[in-house]
Design a protein around this motif. Structure first.
Motif, PDB file in Angstrom:
ATOM      1  N   ILE A 117       0.871  -1.172   0.000  1.00 31.29           N
ATOM      2  CA  ILE A 117       0.000   0.000   0.000  1.00 31.29           C
ATOM      3  C   ILE A 117       0.907   1.221   0.000  1.00 31.29           C
ATOM      4  CG2 ILE A 117      -1.816   1.285   1.169  1.00 31.29           C
ATOM      5  CD1 ILE A 117      -2.387  -1.343   2.760  1.00 31.29           C
ATOM      6  N   ARG A 118       0.620   2.131  -0.884  1.00 32.72           N
ATOM      7  CA  ARG A 118       1.337   3.413  -0.927  1.00 32.72           C
ATOM      8  C   ARG A 118       0.280   4.491  -0.889  1.00 32.72           C
ATOM      9  NH1 ARG A 118       4.597   7.499  -0.161  1.00 32.72           N
ATOM     10  NH2 ARG A 118       5.813   8.253  -1.891  1.00 32.72           N
ATOM     11  N   GLU A 119       0.294   5.301   0.151  1.00 27.23           N
ATOM     12  CA  GLU A 119      -0.666   6.387   0.276  1.00 27.23           C
ATOM     13  C   GLU A 119      -0.105   7.644  -0.351  1.00 27.23           C
ATOM     14  OE1 GLU A 119      -2.560   7.401   3.979  1.00 27.23           O
ATOM     15  OE2 GLU A 119      -2.318   5.345   4.705  1.00 27.23           O
ATOM     16  N   TYR A 120      -0.976   8.368  -1.002  1.00 24.97           N
ATOM     17  CA  TYR A 120      -0.677   9.709  -1.494  1.00 24.97           C
ATOM     18  C   TYR A 120      -1.710  10.603  -0.835  1.00 24.97           C
ATOM     19  CZ  TYR A 120       2.068   7.138  -4.875  1.00 24.97           C
ATOM     20  OH  TYR A 120       2.992   6.296  -5.458  1.00 24.97           O
ATOM     21  N   VAL A 121      -1.286  11.310   0.215  1.00 27.31           N
ATOM     22  CA  VAL A 121      -2.202  12.092   1.033  1.00 27.31           C
ATOM     23  C   VAL A 121      -1.749  13.545   1.074  1.00 27.31           C
ATOM     24  CG1 VAL A 121      -2.888  10.130   2.449  1.00 27.31           C
ATOM     25  CG2 VAL A 121      -0.969  11.524   3.172  1.00 27.31           C
ATOM     26  N   ASP A 122      -2.630  14.400   1.551  1.00 30.63           N
ATOM     27  CA  ASP A 122      -2.285  15.809   1.726  1.00 30.63           C
ATOM     28  C   ASP A 122      -1.514  15.944   3.035  1.00 30.63           C
ATOM     29  OD1 ASP A 122      -2.098  18.538   2.033  1.00 30.63           O
ATOM     30  OD2 ASP A 122      -4.184  18.931   1.462  1.00 30.63           O
ATOM     31  N   THR A 123      -0.227  15.649   2.966  1.00 30.25           N
ATOM     32  CA  THR A 123       0.591  15.642   4.177  1.00 30.25           C
ATOM     33  C   THR A 123       0.638  17.015   4.842  1.00 30.25           C
ATOM     34  OG1 THR A 123       2.599  15.985   2.865  1.00 30.25           O
ATOM     35  CG2 THR A 123       2.032  13.714   3.426  1.00 30.25           C
ATOM     36  N   GLN A 124       0.558  18.081   4.060  1.00 32.43           N
ATOM     37  CA  GLN A 124       0.595  19.422   4.643  1.00 32.43           C
ATOM     38  C   GLN A 124      -0.660  19.672   5.487  1.00 32.43           C
ATOM     39  OE1 GLN A 124       0.934  22.652   1.863  1.00 32.43           O
ATOM     40  NE2 GLN A 124       1.488  24.096   3.461  1.00 32.43           N
ATOM     41  N   ALA A 125      -1.825  19.295   4.984  1.00 36.96           N
ATOM     42  CA  ALA A 125      -3.062  19.496   5.750  1.00 36.96           C
ATOM     43  C   ALA A 125      -3.032  18.683   7.043  1.00 36.96           C
ATOM     44  CB  ALA A 125      -4.271  19.097   4.908  1.00 36.96           C
ATOM     45  N   LEU A 126      -2.531  17.455   6.971  1.00 35.23           N
ATOM     46  CA  LEU A 126      -2.474  16.602   8.155  1.00 35.23           C
ATOM     47  C   LEU A 126      -1.434  17.102   9.153  1.00 35.23           C
ATOM     48  CD1 LEU A 126      -2.876  13.249   6.259  1.00 35.23           C
ATOM     49  CD2 LEU A 126      -4.568  14.329   7.739  1.00 35.23           C
ATOM     50  N   ALA A 127      -0.279  17.541   8.662  1.00 34.85           N
ATOM     51  CA  ALA A 127       0.754  18.079   9.556  1.00 34.85           C
ATOM     52  C   ALA A 127       0.266  19.365  10.219  1.00 34.85           C
ATOM     53  CB  ALA A 127       2.045  18.324   8.784  1.00 34.85           C
ATOM     54  N   ARG A 128      -0.408  20.219   9.442  1.00 32.00           N
ATOM     55  CA  ARG A 128      -0.930  21.479   9.986  1.00 32.00           C
ATOM     56  C   ARG A 128      -1.943  21.200  11.107  1.00 32.00           C
ATOM     57  NH1 ARG A 128      -1.320  23.966   5.176  1.00 32.00           N
ATOM     58  NH2 ARG A 128      -3.329  23.014   4.803  1.00 32.00           N
ATOM     59  N   ALA A 129      -2.809  20.215  10.896  1.00 30.31           N
ATOM     60  CA  ALA A 129      -3.808  19.875  11.906  1.00 30.31           C
ATOM     61  C   ALA A 129      -3.151  19.237  13.137  1.00 30.31           C
ATOM     62  CB  ALA A 129      -4.861  18.931  11.316  1.00 30.31           C
ATOM     63  N   SER A 130      -1.971  18.665  12.965  1.00 31.80           N
ATOM     64  CA  SER A 130      -1.251  18.012  14.081  1.00 31.80           C
ATOM     65  C   SER A 130      -0.372  18.979  14.862  1.00 31.80           C
ATOM     66  CB  SER A 130      -0.370  16.875  13.541  1.00 31.80           C
ATOM     67  OG  SER A 130      -1.148  15.887  12.913  1.00 31.80           O
ATOM     68  N   GLU A 131      -0.144  20.175  14.314  1.00 26.65           N
ATOM     69  CA  GLU A 131       0.774  21.149  14.923  1.00 26.65           C
ATOM     70  C   GLU A 131       0.264  21.702  16.223  1.00 26.65           C
ATOM     71  OE1 GLU A 131       1.484  24.379  12.247  1.00 26.65           O
ATOM     72  OE2 GLU A 131       3.220  23.405  11.378  1.00 26.65           O
TER      73      GLU A 131
END
Length: 138
Positions: A117-131
């Motif tokens: 499985i290889r995910e292609y996700v909006d890592t910026q949106a997820l990192a921003r929400a995790s900040e």
């Protein structure tokens, strides 16, 4: 295995995640599965290997994230590959911040099991929400 069977297998994968059914989930995965989730500053990022890796990342996801898929994803198959396109929304539990993630999952299916499985996700949106802010607060 036909592409139609491969798509059904991947659908079973997502259904098992939705039910929190670890046994059903691992039943569709090869023992040497590799799941790659890209990103930095995102708790689920990394390469997760084997049944233990899959179980571990899903356990962490249930602790870290509340997620919904407002619309069913789209499944596209060719050869050994099944691509899943969709949108997930939710919030990061630690920060209470919401996110919207447009995603693509690339599955490889061989001999009736998910092998990669290889995910292609909006890592910026997820990192921003995790900040958290400088004080450590959300």
């Amino acid at each position: 295995m036909s592409t139609q069977n491969d798509v059904q297998l991947v659908k079973h994968f997502f259904e098992a995640i939705g039910r929190g059914d670890k046994q059903a989930l691992l039943a569709v995965c090869a023992e040497d599965i590799e799941w790659i989730i890209p990103g930095e500053n995102w708790p689920l990022a990394g390469t997760h290997r084997g049944h233990a890796g899959v179980a571990g990342v899903l356990q962490k996801a249930s602790q870290e994230v509340e997620m919904t898929s407002p619309e069913p994803p789209e499944f596209v198959a060719q050869g050994e590959r099944v691509m899943v396109l969709g949108v997930a929304t939710g919030r990061i539990k630690a920060t209470q911040k919401p996110f919207k993630d447009d995603f693509v999952f690339a599955f490889t299916v061989r001999n009736g099991k998910i092998t990669k499985i290889r995910e292609y996700v909006d890592t910026q949106a997820l990192a921003r929400a995790s900040e958290k802010d400088a004080s450590g607060q959300a």
